[in-house]
Design a protein around this motif. Structure first.
Motif, PDB file in Angstrom:
ATOM      1  N   PHE A   1       1.274  -1.432   0.518  1.00  0.00           N
ATOM      2  CA  PHE A   1       0.162  -0.185  -0.011  1.00  0.00           C
ATOM      3  C   PHE A   1       0.743   1.250   0.334  1.00  0.00           C
ATOM      4  O   PHE A   1       0.394   2.392  -0.642  1.00  0.00           O
ATOM      5  N   ILE A   2       2.152   1.015   0.220  1.00  0.00           N
ATOM      6  CA  ILE A   2       3.324   2.292   0.227  1.00  0.00           C
ATOM      7  C   ILE A   2       3.085   2.436  -1.715  1.00  0.00           C
ATOM      8  O   ILE A   2       3.985   1.777  -2.589  1.00  0.00           O
ATOM      9  N   SER A   3       3.857   3.426  -1.991  1.00  0.00           N
ATOM     10  CA  SER A   3       3.612   4.373  -3.430  1.00  0.00           C
ATOM     11  C   SER A   3       5.742   3.909  -3.547  1.00  0.00           C
ATOM     12  O   SER A   3       5.770   3.637  -2.607  1.00  0.00           O
ATOM     13  N   PRO A   4       5.431   3.628  -4.840  1.00  0.00           N
ATOM     14  CA  PRO A   4       6.712   3.512  -5.122  1.00  0.00           C
ATOM     15  C   PRO A   4       8.381   4.709  -4.624  1.00  0.00           C
ATOM     16  O   PRO A   4       9.205   3.924  -4.781  1.00  0.00           O
ATOM     17  N   VAL A   5       7.193   5.552  -5.074  1.00  0.00           N
ATOM     18  CA  VAL A   5       8.306   6.900  -5.078  1.00  0.00           C
ATOM     19  C   VAL A   5       8.882   6.571  -3.051  1.00  0.00           C
ATOM     20  O   VAL A   5       9.624   7.005  -2.674  1.00  0.00           O
ATOM     21  N   ILE A   6       7.706   6.206  -2.341  1.00  0.00           N
ATOM     22  CA  ILE A   6       7.935   6.764  -0.720  1.00  0.00           C
ATOM     23  C   ILE A   6       8.847   5.487  -0.961  1.00  0.00           C
ATOM     24  O   ILE A   6      10.051   5.531  -0.171  1.00  0.00           O
ATOM     25  N   VAL A   7       8.728   4.702  -1.481  1.00  0.00           N
ATOM     26  CA  VAL A   7       9.220   2.637  -1.177  1.00  0.00           C
ATOM     27  C   VAL A   7      11.105   3.354  -1.436  1.00  0.00           C
ATOM     28  O   VAL A   7      12.014   3.220  -1.246  1.00  0.00           O
ATOM     29  N   GLY A   8      11.104   3.784  -2.564  1.00  0.00           N
ATOM     30  CA  GLY A   8      12.006   4.632  -2.771  1.00  0.00           C
ATOM     31  C   GLY A   8      12.999   5.948  -2.575  1.00  0.00           C
ATOM     32  O   GLY A   8      14.205   5.584  -1.901  1.00  0.00           O
TER      33      GLY A   8
ATOM     34  N   TRP B   1      11.262  -5.814  -1.548  1.00  0.00           N
ATOM     35  CA  TRP B   1      10.896  -5.501  -0.378  1.00  0.00           C
ATOM     36  C   TRP B   1       9.268  -5.115  -0.760  1.00  0.00           C
ATOM     37  O   TRP B   1       8.059  -5.241   0.087  1.00  0.00           O
ATOM     38  N   GLN B   2       8.436  -4.067  -1.934  1.00  0.00           N
ATOM     39  CA  GLN B   2       7.733  -4.195  -1.939  1.00  0.00           C
ATOM     40  C   GLN B   2       6.675  -4.777  -2.872  1.00  0.00           C
ATOM     41  O   GLN B   2       5.800  -5.173  -2.499  1.00  0.00           O
ATOM     42  N   TRP B   3       7.325  -5.380  -3.672  1.00  0.00           N
ATOM     43  CA  TRP B   3       6.549  -6.692  -4.408  1.00  0.00           C
ATOM     44  C   TRP B   3       6.713  -7.842  -3.781  1.00  0.00           C
ATOM     45  O   TRP B   3       5.854  -8.801  -4.297  1.00  0.00           O
ATOM     46  N   THR B   4       7.042  -8.805  -2.704  1.00  0.00           N
ATOM     47  CA  THR B   4       6.972  -9.922  -1.802  1.00  0.00           C
ATOM     48  C   THR B   4       5.810  -9.955  -1.879  1.00  0.00           C
ATOM     49  O   THR B   4       5.508 -11.474  -2.098  1.00  0.00           O
ATOM     50  N   PRO B   5       5.063  -9.306  -1.388  1.00  0.00           N
ATOM     51  CA  PRO B   5       4.095  -9.933  -0.697  1.00  0.00           C
ATOM     52  C   PRO B   5       2.639  -9.524  -1.237  1.00  0.00           C
ATOM     53  O   PRO B   5       1.447 -10.283  -1.453  1.00  0.00           O
ATOM     54  N   PHE B   6       2.424  -9.381  -2.718  1.00  0.00           N
ATOM     55  CA  PHE B   6       1.806  -9.628  -3.630  1.00  0.00           C
ATOM     56  C   PHE B   6       2.079 -11.213  -4.271  1.00  0.00           C
ATOM     57  O   PHE B   6       0.714 -11.765  -4.392  1.00  0.00           O
TER      58      PHE B   6
ATOM     59  N   PHE C   1      13.867   6.581 -10.561  1.00  0.00           N
ATOM     60  CA  PHE C   1      13.862   8.243 -10.895  1.00  0.00           C
ATOM     61  C   PHE C   1      14.560   8.195  -9.227  1.00  0.00           C
ATOM     62  O   PHE C   1      15.179   9.615  -9.154  1.00  0.00           O
ATOM     63  N   ILE C   2      13.689   7.946  -8.311  1.00  0.00           N
ATOM     64  CA  ILE C   2      14.566   8.002  -7.137  1.00  0.00           C
ATOM     65  C   ILE C   2      15.896   8.115  -6.246  1.00  0.00           C
ATOM     66  O   ILE C   2      16.322   8.755  -5.517  1.00  0.00           O
ATOM     67  N   MET C   3      15.654   7.209  -6.672  1.00  0.00           N
ATOM     68  CA  MET C   3      16.999   6.405  -5.718  1.00  0.00           C
ATOM     69  C   MET C   3      18.684   6.487  -6.681  1.00  0.00           C
ATOM     70  O   MET C   3      19.643   6.911  -6.018  1.00  0.00           O
ATOM     71  N   THR C   4      18.282   6.304  -8.147  1.00  0.00           N
ATOM     72  CA  THR C   4      19.631   6.543  -9.051  1.00  0.00           C
ATOM     73  C   THR C   4      19.715   7.547  -9.352  1.00  0.00           C
ATOM     74  O   THR C   4      20.328   8.004 -11.053  1.00  0.00           O
ATOM     75  N   GLY C   5      17.878   7.990 -10.122  1.00  0.00           N
ATOM     76  CA  GLY C   5      18.185   9.091 -11.312  1.00  0.00           C
ATOM     77  C   GLY C   5      18.429   8.742 -12.846  1.00  0.00           C
ATOM     78  O   GLY C   5      19.068   9.580 -13.932  1.00  0.00           O
ATOM     79  N   GLY C   6      18.671   7.560 -13.016  1.00  0.00           N
ATOM     80  CA  GLY C   6      19.429   6.817 -13.867  1.00  0.00           C
ATOM     81  C   GLY C   6      21.171   6.675 -14.318  1.00  0.00           C
ATOM     82  O   GLY C   6      21.442   6.477 -14.904  1.00  0.00           O
ATOM     83  N   GLY C   7      21.216   6.873 -13.013  1.00  0.00           N
ATOM     84  CA  GLY C   7      22.892   6.808 -12.899  1.00  0.00           C
ATOM     85  C   GLY C   7      23.288   5.972 -12.090  1.00  0.00           C
ATOM     86  O   GLY C   7      22.859   5.367 -11.555  1.00  0.00           O
ATOM     87  N   PRO C   8      24.835   5.835 -11.949  1.00  0.00           N
ATOM     88  CA  PRO C   8      25.321   7.125 -12.543  1.00  0.00           C
ATOM     89  C   PRO C   8      25.857   6.927 -14.380  1.00  0.00           C
ATOM     90  O   PRO C   8      25.749   5.938 -15.022  1.00  0.00           O
ATOM     91  N   GLY C   9      25.304   7.819 -14.751  1.00  0.00           N
ATOM     92  CA  GLY C   9      25.035   8.363 -16.329  1.00  0.00           C
ATOM     93  C   GLY C   9      24.116   7.496 -17.032  1.00  0.00           C
ATOM     94  O   GLY C   9      23.175   8.156 -16.706  1.00  0.00           O
TER      95      GLY C   9
END
Length: 313
Positions: free
Chosen positions: A133-140, A187-192, A254-262
């Motif tokens: 029930f947690i948003s992926p953005v919050i998880v990140g 962590w987020q999707w194993t409960p699914f 998007f939250i954790m690495t921003g696509g990077g490094p590079g």
């Protein structure tokens, strides 16, 4: 008043009332009038954007280049021959496959554990499904706080456990940045996986296990002979749904690495976002989206056909 009086006289005489031309037409097409609003809504919100995006993929729709000239397959060629696009597609398949495989194994183990009744089972199940029930953005963001060097506590805890200093760059060093993304996703999707597989386990008739126990079958043999065949359709259903969602991975990256490094953590979704909304090559991003849609449709078709063929023994 005169019209109402006429209808009343016709009813009194036993004859059906005469309808106007429009009323007769509406009566003949009543079923189509009922579905018309829904059809118009689908055309406006679904079909029109798809057709418009298909047109955009064949023209020049770049904010940096004036005009919308027809360019044929040039936008598709740019995506196909872009090494970053190929890498993002490969990384998407790799991350999705590993994440879903780990989630499936952990979800199955938890479901097998929770299928039996024991004290506190309801409380534990409630806690286990909280990540869903947690948003992926919050998880990140949460995993970034845990892993980010030097403020995250992870390296400190590992230093205390291993007895030597640990200075891992979880968001910048390979392969740890991929490990971080997989851990957050698992962590987020194993409960699914756990919820779907538990539903499948509870649907297996218990008399099968009782008969197997009378025949002297041990737990391992019962799993292979009873549990696995009956659970196979639910397993494939869980894997299909989860894989279709995992290949759209974007928020946590998007939250954790921003696509990077590079561009090392570019997935297909992140690549399309970058091309379309940071480089403003909208036509190239749209063409890439259609290619990704075709690839996804092939995977969906394969999984659904396999799912429809799977029947419990």
């Amino acid at each position: 008043m005169q019209h109402t009086a006429t209808i009343s006289r016709l009813k009194a005489a036993g004859a059906p009332p005469r309808l106007s031309g429009f009323a007769q037409w509406a009566d003949r097409h009543f079923k189509w009038l009922l579905v018309a609003p829904a059809v118009l809504l689908i055309l406006a919100l679904s079909v029109y954007p798809l057709l418009f995006s298909l047109v955009v993929s064949f023209i020049n729709y770049d904010f940096q280049v004036p005009g919308h000239a027809f360019v044929g397959l040039k936008n598709f060629e740019r995506v196909v021959f872009d090494p970053v696009a190929r890498w993002s597609l490969l990384l998407t398949a790799w991350l999705s496959g590993i994440s879903v495989a780990i989630e499936f194994v952990l979800g199955l183990l938890v479901a097998l554990t929770m299928v039996r009744s024991f004290p506190g089972r309801g409380v534990i199940m409630s806690i286990l499904i909280v990540p869903l029930f947690i948003s992926p953005v919050i998880v990140g963001q949460a995993w970034t706080l845990l892993l980010q060097r030097p403020f995250g506590p992870t390296n400190y805890i590992l230093t205390q456990l291993l007895g030597q200093e640990v200075t891992i760059g979880w968001m910048t060093e390979s392969p740890w940045l991929y490990v971080s993304l997989i851990v957050a996703d698992v962590w987020q999707w194993t409960p699914f996986m756990f919820v779907i597989l538990l539903a499948g386990l509870t649907a297996i008739p218990p008399n099968l296990y009782e008969a197997a126990e009378l025949d002297g079958v041990n737990a391992w043999q019962a799993f292979w002979a009873i549990t696995l065949p009956h659970l196979a359709p639910m397993m494939l259903l869980a894997l299909t749904f989860r894989l279709l969602d995992a290949i759209r991975m974007f928020d946590t990256i998007f939250i954790m690495t921003g696509g990077g490094p590079g561009t090392r953590t570019y997935t297909a979704s992140y690549y399309l976002y970058t091309v379309g909304f940071t480089q403003f090559h909208l036509s190239q991003a749209t063409a890439g989206s259609w290619l990704f849609l075709v690839f996804t449709a092939l995977v969906v078709m394969l999984l659904v056909r396999r799912l429809l063929k799977t029947e419990p023994v």
